[in-house]
Design an enzyme around this catalytic site. Sequence first.
Site, PDB file in Angstrom:
ATOM      1  N   LYS A 119       0.533  -1.237  -0.161  1.00  0.00           N
ATOM      2  CA  LYS A 119       0.076   0.044   0.064  1.00  0.00           C
ATOM      3  C   LYS A 119       0.901   1.282   0.162  1.00  0.00           C
ATOM      4  CE  LYS A 119      -3.812  -2.391   1.977  1.00  0.00           C
ATOM      5  NZ  LYS A 119      -4.491  -2.723   3.488  1.00  0.00           N
ATOM      6  N   GLN A 174      -3.946  -1.354   9.982  1.00  0.00           N
ATOM      7  CA  GLN A 174      -3.964  -2.453   9.486  1.00  0.00           C
ATOM      8  C   GLN A 174      -4.538  -3.693  10.483  1.00  0.00           C
ATOM      9  OE1 GLN A 174      -3.369  -3.049   5.858  1.00  0.00           O
ATOM     10  NE2 GLN A 174      -4.167  -5.242   6.606  1.00  0.00           N
ATOM     11  N   ASP A 194      -9.283   4.422   5.564  1.00  0.00           N
ATOM     12  CA  ASP A 194      -9.679   3.021   5.306  1.00  0.00           C
ATOM     13  C   ASP A 194     -11.236   2.714   5.709  1.00  0.00           C
ATOM     14  OD1 ASP A 194      -8.464   0.653   3.967  1.00  0.00           O
ATOM     15  OD2 ASP A 194      -8.207  -0.275   6.128  1.00  0.00           O
TER      16      ASP A 194
END
Length: 287
Positions: free
Chosen positions: A56, A100, A123
Amino acid sequence: MEGRRAQILDGKSVSGLLRQEVARRAARLRSRGIVPRLEAVVAAQDPASVAYVRMKRRWAEEAGIDSGTFEVHEGDPADRVLEHVWRLNQDPAVHGVLIQHPLPKSADEATVLASLDPDKDVDGITPTSLGRLAAGQAGFRSATPLGVMTLLDHYGIECEGRRAVVVGRSVILGKPAALMLLEKNATVTIAHSRTRDLPDVVRSADVLIAAVGRPEMVRGDWLKPGVVVVDAGYNKVDGRDRDVGDCHFESCSQVASWITPVPGGVGPMTVASLLANTVTAAESSDA
Ligand code: NDP
């Protein structure tokens, strides 16, 4: 099985277009002295998470988005991570934060997520972001289902009035995917591990989103002819040598009208959506 083959929903190429657009927007910001910045928080001892974050960040940097990583170790107290997130919340140079999943148990992921400024939650996975989606308010949409919807839009696939089935009800994928389909006026069913007669439920779908985590669970004979199949699953098989989705591609592509491949479908769209949300956050800071 003989018959037609579905057309491919090519997440790899569509995500490439999306990343080019992100790069143009990032360049415009940079020309005004704003450097878009994405910060990741990741479990140091989880090789898959570390690899995802590395990828990413590489894509972010290629698009002109600066990035950094904060590593969390098993045994780290929640306070250490919370303090870091607090600093990121306060730092005007940081536009987006990626936490994450999964963080180490000691870090208390739920509390960490709840502490993130929703306007930096690129996100789209904090309770506030999900609440905004449920309430129909503006906010960052969860990157994976956002990628799915962008892919469907790109190919002009209409959801309005159609029956959509989402298999899976996770907070990051199944639930927000169902809400986004509802926003598009689909008639939505959410299936999960306690659903009875799953193949029959799946057979009612005009649009199917598989978000389960069970390799090749959905078979072609579960599908209504002409269904649009979006396979968000990503499973390692054959001693981790091969990646497959939640749908059995060979049999499903004989029955569906459109289908995403794995890899090259939802995965790259997820990352591109995260980057798009990050430049959007940076643009809002410029307002
Ligand atoms: P979770 O494990 O959090 O959720 C899985 C969901 O599937 C649960 O709601 C569960 O039901 C349901 N489920 C499990 N077994 C069955 C079954 N036999 N029949 C019906 N439903 C079942 O997974 P995630 O949502 O995080 O991920 C799902 C998949 O998507 C995984 O393969 C993951 O790797 C992939 N993924 C891909 C991403 C991408 O960018 N492409 C990003 C994130 C995830 P219940 O709630 O009842 O337990």
